[in-house]
Structures are given as structure tokens and as C-alpha cells.
Write an enzyme that holds these catalytic residues in place. Structure first.
Site, mmCIF file in Angstrom:
data_model
loop_
_atom_site.group_PDB
_atom_site.id
_atom_site.type_symbol
_atom_site.label_atom_id
_atom_site.label_comp_id
_atom_site.label_asym_id
_atom_site.label_seq_id
_atom_site.Cartn_x
_atom_site.Cartn_y
_atom_site.Cartn_z
ATOM 1 N N HIS A 82 0.803 -1.230 0.000
ATOM 2 C CA HIS A 82 0.000 0.000 0.000
ATOM 3 C C HIS A 82 0.834 1.277 0.000
ATOM 4 O O HIS A 82 0.291 2.366 -0.054
ATOM 5 C CB HIS A 82 -0.954 0.032 1.196
ATOM 6 C CG HIS A 82 -0.255 0.234 2.517
ATOM 7 N ND1 HIS A 82 0.393 -0.770 3.172
ATOM 8 C CD2 HIS A 82 -0.102 1.332 3.273
ATOM 9 C CE1 HIS A 82 0.910 -0.308 4.282
ATOM 10 N NE2 HIS A 82 0.638 0.975 4.381
HETATM 11 C C1 UD1 Z 1 -2.259 5.500 5.792
HETATM 12 C C2 UD1 Z 1 -0.978 6.053 6.397
HETATM 13 C C3 UD1 Z 1 0.125 5.026 6.267
HETATM 14 C C4 UD1 Z 1 -0.283 3.688 6.837
HETATM 15 C C5 UD1 Z 1 -1.613 3.234 6.257
HETATM 16 C C6 UD1 Z 1 -2.080 2.001 6.970
HETATM 17 C C7 UD1 Z 1 -0.616 8.499 6.214
HETATM 18 C C8 UD1 Z 1 0.105 9.546 5.503
HETATM 19 N N1 UD1 Z 1 -0.531 7.254 5.695
HETATM 20 O O1 UD1 Z 1 -2.012 5.289 4.411
HETATM 21 O O2 UD1 Z 1 1.274 5.469 6.960
HETATM 22 O O3 UD1 Z 1 0.706 2.751 6.566
HETATM 23 O O4 UD1 Z 1 -2.587 4.269 6.427
HETATM 24 O O5 UD1 Z 1 -3.014 1.295 6.239
HETATM 25 O O6 UD1 Z 1 -1.228 8.763 7.216
HETATM 26 N N2 UD1 Z 1 -9.379 4.710 1.496
HETATM 27 C C9 UD1 Z 1 -10.593 4.089 1.421
HETATM 28 N N3 UD1 Z 1 -11.172 3.708 2.597
HETATM 29 C C10 UD1 Z 1 -10.625 3.902 3.812
HETATM 30 C C11 UD1 Z 1 -9.382 4.554 3.870
HETATM 31 C C12 UD1 Z 1 -8.767 4.943 2.697
HETATM 32 O O7 UD1 Z 1 -11.131 3.885 0.342
HETATM 33 O O8 UD1 Z 1 -11.224 3.507 4.824
HETATM 34 C C13 UD1 Z 1 -8.690 5.094 0.227
HETATM 35 C C14 UD1 Z 1 -8.999 6.512 -0.237
HETATM 36 O O9 UD1 Z 1 -9.028 6.509 -1.626
HETATM 37 C C15 UD1 Z 1 -7.782 7.275 0.241
HETATM 38 C C16 UD1 Z 1 -6.659 6.257 0.126
HETATM 39 O O10 UD1 Z 1 -7.272 5.014 0.418
HETATM 40 O O11 UD1 Z 1 -7.537 8.440 -0.516
HETATM 41 C C17 UD1 Z 1 -5.496 6.499 1.048
HETATM 42 O O12 UD1 Z 1 -5.905 6.626 2.417
HETATM 43 P P1 UD1 Z 1 -5.006 7.448 3.457
HETATM 44 O O13 UD1 Z 1 -5.524 7.271 4.837
HETATM 45 O O14 UD1 Z 1 -4.827 8.831 2.991
HETATM 46 O O15 UD1 Z 1 -3.605 6.764 3.313
HETATM 47 P P2 UD1 Z 1 -3.198 5.230 3.379
HETATM 48 O O16 UD1 Z 1 -2.583 4.830 2.105
HETATM 49 O O17 UD1 Z 1 -4.343 4.431 3.884
HETATM 50 N N1 UDP Z 2 -3.682 -6.029 8.641
HETATM 51 C C1 UDP Z 2 -4.942 -6.609 8.699
HETATM 52 N N2 UDP Z 2 -5.550 -6.959 7.527
HETATM 53 C C2 UDP Z 2 -4.970 -6.806 6.311
HETATM 54 C C3 UDP Z 2 -3.669 -6.217 6.266
HETATM 55 C C4 UDP Z 2 -3.064 -5.834 7.445
HETATM 56 O O1 UDP Z 2 -5.492 -6.793 9.777
HETATM 57 O O2 UDP Z 2 -5.571 -7.168 5.292
HETATM 58 C C5 UDP Z 2 -3.063 -5.602 9.904
HETATM 59 C C6 UDP Z 2 -1.701 -6.182 10.177
HETATM 60 O O3 UDP Z 2 -1.690 -6.613 11.515
HETATM 61 C C7 UDP Z 2 -0.761 -5.008 9.980
HETATM 62 C C8 UDP Z 2 -1.615 -3.832 10.347
HETATM 63 O O4 UDP Z 2 -2.917 -4.207 9.878
HETATM 64 O O5 UDP Z 2 0.367 -5.050 10.798
HETATM 65 C C9 UDP Z 2 -1.154 -2.506 9.801
HETATM 66 O O6 UDP Z 2 -1.328 -2.537 8.472
HETATM 67 P P1 UDP Z 2 -0.776 -1.615 7.345
HETATM 68 O O7 UDP Z 2 0.145 -2.454 6.566
HETATM 69 O O8 UDP Z 2 -1.979 -1.068 6.699
HETATM 70 O O9 UDP Z 2 -0.030 -0.366 8.026
HETATM 71 P P2 UDP Z 2 1.506 -0.025 8.349
HETATM 72 O O10 UDP Z 2 1.927 -0.914 9.444
HETATM 73 O O11 UDP Z 2 2.295 -0.206 7.097
HETATM 74 O O12 UDP Z 2 1.453 1.404 8.744
#
Ligand code: UD1
Ligand code: UDP
Length: 368
Positions: A205
Site C-alpha cells: 500500500h
Molecule cells: C495511511 C498512512 C500510512 C499507513 C496506512 C495504513 C498516512 C500519511 N498514511 O495510508 O502510513 O501505513 O494508512 O493502512 O497517514 N481509502 C478508502 N477507505 C478507507 C481509507 C482509505 O477507500 O477507509 C482510500 C482513499 O481513496 C484514500 C486512500 O485510500 O484516498 C489512502 O488513504 P489514506 O488514509 O490517505 O492513506 P493510506 O494509504 O491508507
Molecule cells: N492487517 C490486517 N488486515 C490486512 C492487512 C493488514 O489486519 O488485510 C493488519 C496487520 O496486523 C498489519 C496492520 O494491519 O500489521 C497494519 O497494516 P498496514 O500495513 O496497513 O499499516 P503499516 O503498518 O504499514 O502502517
């Protein structure tokens, strides 16, 4: 003592759950939970509340998605109102997401103490949004709770006073330890028709991997090739799903019978899947740590990691150049010939929340 705890994104829920449980042992602490709403899909948010038994947040700011500035600014405006109303003595933030830095900044400007859980991690790569969030949050914080030795060193190198730094271990692992029995009882392996230790789990991601069509296509090519030899399970993060749609690369999984594409999984199923897998290919921060604890080979498709203990332990390997010759062979080789080098990291033992609360309570009693 009133403490506001902040969560926003998927990894935050896993990090806060053990702390919320621990507060119950300290009746003099009034603990409130604020969910910024950064993540909002059922599978990215509520499902974690249900599985980790986190009660309904006292406030849900409902911020949702947006650019970095939009998201951070909206969280700040909304969180400031909560702080004005609640007047907390301490704000606890976890991890490195936008919700973390936004709320730390609001609190500090209002002269409210800030505690950062998972302080000190550094990738030394400022093109990563999380690195900026980590540095700023650490420099705003009064209590810096560190997961691994490197964190302590990084903070000292940035001239953060040692009296603010506490090496307490890894709170993600508290959640894992506390839920191990339930994890072991999950039926995800049977439900997905898998055989133990005979499949690979993949998660991606990070913007650096998924927001560039050439890199994403290359990664999908590797996944396809790997699927010729082994079954692959690929729970897709919403950012990745969106990128696959935007770049018209959605066919993945549609016709490849060895690739099982799923929605983002719940925590218990996901850890059960990882625990029973042959290996994991990822760019996640948390997954590098969970595989370290579980002793599962992990290959991280990134140029760096802010979690060097996972490399030292021998469970995690970086593939820093995905264009390099022989990447596929390297991945297969690492999985087949896997041997962890050293024991589990210090204080990754399920007692991190307890250590954190002891520090907070001790400091409060010294002040009063
Ligand atoms: C965020 C964090 C990242 C973390 C990740 C965990 C920041 C800058 N990034 O990244 O560090 O590793 O979460 O998963 O804070 N979206 C949905 N539904 C949701 C959430 C997001 O559809 O419930 C989609 C939207 O299109 C959104 C995109 O995902 O624009 C990115 O979401 P965002 O929270 O901005 O960043 P992540 O990539 O999830
Ligand atoms: N995780 C989950 N379901 C998934 C992928 C991840 O429950 O399909 C959990 C897993 O325990 C992971 C945590 O969510 O350590 C955090 O996930 P993510 O990779 O989104 O965030 P990051 O640690 O990179 O910020």
C-alpha cells in the site's frame, strides 16, 4: 488525570487496544478515545474495534480522505475543539500516520503534554510521508515510548533529552500476544482452501510502490510469476485497489487461479493467515514486526526500513531494487532457505502497555 487517546488508521487500532485495556487497572485515570476517521471503511476500521474489543470512540471526527494538507488540517481543526472542551492532561498518539502528527501538534500548541507510542523509528527517507510525521511527532512529544534499541539511538542523535525517552517494547506485539488463542482458532485457512505453510501472503500500500504505474505493473508481473509455483493470498488495501482501477490493472486475480485476491482482512484472520504461511511479501511497517515475532520469513519490497531490528533478527529481508536481475529467484531462495538469526527482540513480550502506563502514572505522581 484525563488522557485523550488518538486513533485514525488501521495500524493505530491495533496499537491502542492494549493501552485502553490497561487503563482499566488505573481507576484514577479518565481515558477518552478520539477516532479521527482517517480510515472509515468497515474492513479498515469498525472491524478492528469489534475484534479487538475497543469500545465506541468518545469522538469520531469523521475526517475521511484527502490530500496530506487537507487531511491534516481538517483533523487539527476538529481535534482542537475536542481539546478545548475536554482539557486533557495528556494526549497519547501512536505510530506515524497523518492523524498522529496532526493531533500531537494541536495538543502541544495548547500546552498539553504529548506521549508518542512507537517513537524514534527512522527510515532516513523523507520522501516517505510517515518519516516526516515521525520526526515532527517525536520533536513535539514529552514522553517518547520506543519499540527497539535503534529508536533510542535515533532520538539521542536528534538531541532529544534522554529523560523523555523510554524503551518499553512493541505494543503491536501486545495485541498479538493477547489475541493468540483466538488467532489460532480462526478458520481462514480452511475458508480460503489453503494448506498450511504452502502459500505466500502479499500486502502492498505504500505510495512509492502503488502510485507509479511502471512499478505497480512490475510488482504484478512478479506476483503472476510467483503464482506459477505457489498459491498467493493478496488482501488489497483501498489505496492499492484504487491504483489498480486507475491504471486499468484490475485483471489481477481475475483469471489467475493461484492468486486469491481478498478485501482487507480483519486482524484475527490476517494474523492467522500470516502465522500459517510459507512467507510474506510486503511493504507494511507492522507486518515486518509481526513476522519477526511469529518467525515467518518476510520480504519487504522497499529501499529501507525504519525497523532494523527485524533485519537483525533474520526474519526480514529488503529487496531495494525491484528492477534488479534475478529478483524472483532471490525471493524464492529467501523463503526456501529461511533461518532466523537471533532471538525475538527485547521487550516484545505482551507487556508494553503495562510499562507505558507505569511511566505515565509515575510521572503524574511526581508532579502532584
Ligand atoms: C495511511 C498512512 C500510512 C499507513 C496506512 C495504513 C498516512 C500519511 N498514511 O495510508 O502510513 O501505513 O494508512 O493502512 O497517514 N481509502 C478508502 N477507505 C478507507 C481509507 C482509505 O477507500 O477507509 C482510500 C482513499 O481513496 C484514500 C486512500 O485510500 O484516498 C489512502 O488513504 P489514506 O488514509 O490517505 O492513506 P493510506 O494509504 O491508507
Ligand atoms: N492487517 C490486517 N488486515 C490486512 C492487512 C493488514 O489486519 O488485510 C493488519 C496487520 O496486523 C498489519 C496492520 O494491519 O500489521 C497494519 O497494516 P498496514 O500495513 O496497513 O499499516 P503499516 O503498518 O504499514 O502502517
Amino acid at each position: 488525570m484525563k488522557i485523550i487517546n488518538v486513533v485514525g488508521a488501521r495500524p493505530n487500532f491495533i496499537k491502542i487496544a492494549p493501552l485502553l485495556e490497561e487503563y482499566k487497572k488505573w481507576p484514577k485515570i479518565k481515558s477518552l478515545l478520539v477516532h479521527t476517521g482517517q480510515h472509515y471503511d468497515f474492513n479498515m476500521s469498525q472491524r478492528f474495534f469489534d475484534e479487538l474489543k475497543i469500545s465506541k470512540p468518545d469522538y469520531n471526527l469523521g475526517i475521511g480522505s484527502g490530500s496530506h494538507a487537507q487531511q491534516t488540517a481538517r483533523i487539527m481543526l476538529s481535534f482542537e475543539k475536542v481539546c478545548i472542551k475536554e482539557k486533557p492532561d495528556l494526549v497519547v498518539v501512536v505510530g506515524d500516520v497523518n492523524s498522529t502528527v496532526a493531533c500531537a501538534l494541536v495538543a502541544k500548541k495548547m500546552n498539553i503534554n504529548v506521549a508518542h507510542v512507537e517513537a524514534g523509528l527512522r527510515s532516513f527517507d523523507e520522501s516517505m510521508p510517515e518519516e516526516i510525521n515521525r520526526i515532527l511527532t517525536d520533536h513535539l512529544s514529552d514522553f517518547l515510548f520506543v519499540t527497539e534499541e535503534s529508536g533510542k539511538k535515533n532520538l539521542q542523535n536528534e538531541n532529544i533529552p534522554p529523560k523523555k525517552i523510554f524503551f518499553v517494547g512493541n505494543i503491536m506485539i501486545d495485541s498479538l500476544v493477547k489475541n493468540l488463542r483466538e488467532i489460532n482458532n480462526r478458520k481462514i485457512i480452511e475458508n480460503l482452501n489453503l494448506n498450511k505453510k504452502d502459500y505466500l501472503v502479499i500486502t502492498f500500500h505504500r505510495p512509492s510502490n502503488v502510485e507509479n504505474k511502471e512499478i505497480l505493473s512490475k510488482l504484478l508481473g512478479y506476483i503472476k510469476d510467483l503464482s506459477k509455483d505457489m498459491v498467493i493470498v493478496f488482501p488489497i488495501h483501498p489505496r492499492t485497489k484504487k491504483a489498480l482501477e486507475d491504471y486499468k490493472l484490475k485483471e489481477i486475480g481475475g483469471y489467475l487461479k493461484n492468486i486469491k485476491v481478498t478485501e482487507p482482512l480483519g486482524y484475527l484472520d490476517f494474523i492467522s493467515l500470516v502465522k500459517n504461511s510459507k512467507g510474506v511479501l510486503t511493504d507494511s511497517g507492522g507486518v515486518q514486526e509481526e513476522t519477526t515475532f511469529l518467525g515467518v520469513p518476510c520480504i519487504t519490497l522497499r529501499e529501507n526500513t525504519e525497523r532494523p531490528i527485524t533485519i537483525k533478527r533474520g526474519t526480514n529481508h529488503l529487496i531495494s531494487n525491484i528492477h534488479e536481475e534475478g529478483v524472483l529467484e532471490k525471493i524464492k531462495n529467501l523463503i526456501e532457505n529461511f533461518k532466523p538469526r537471533v532471538k525475538n527482540p527485547e521487550k516484545w513480550d505482551g507487556k508494553t502497555a503495562e510499562r507505558i502506563l507505569k511511566v505515565i502514572v509515575k510521572s503524574a505522581s511526581e508532579e502532584s
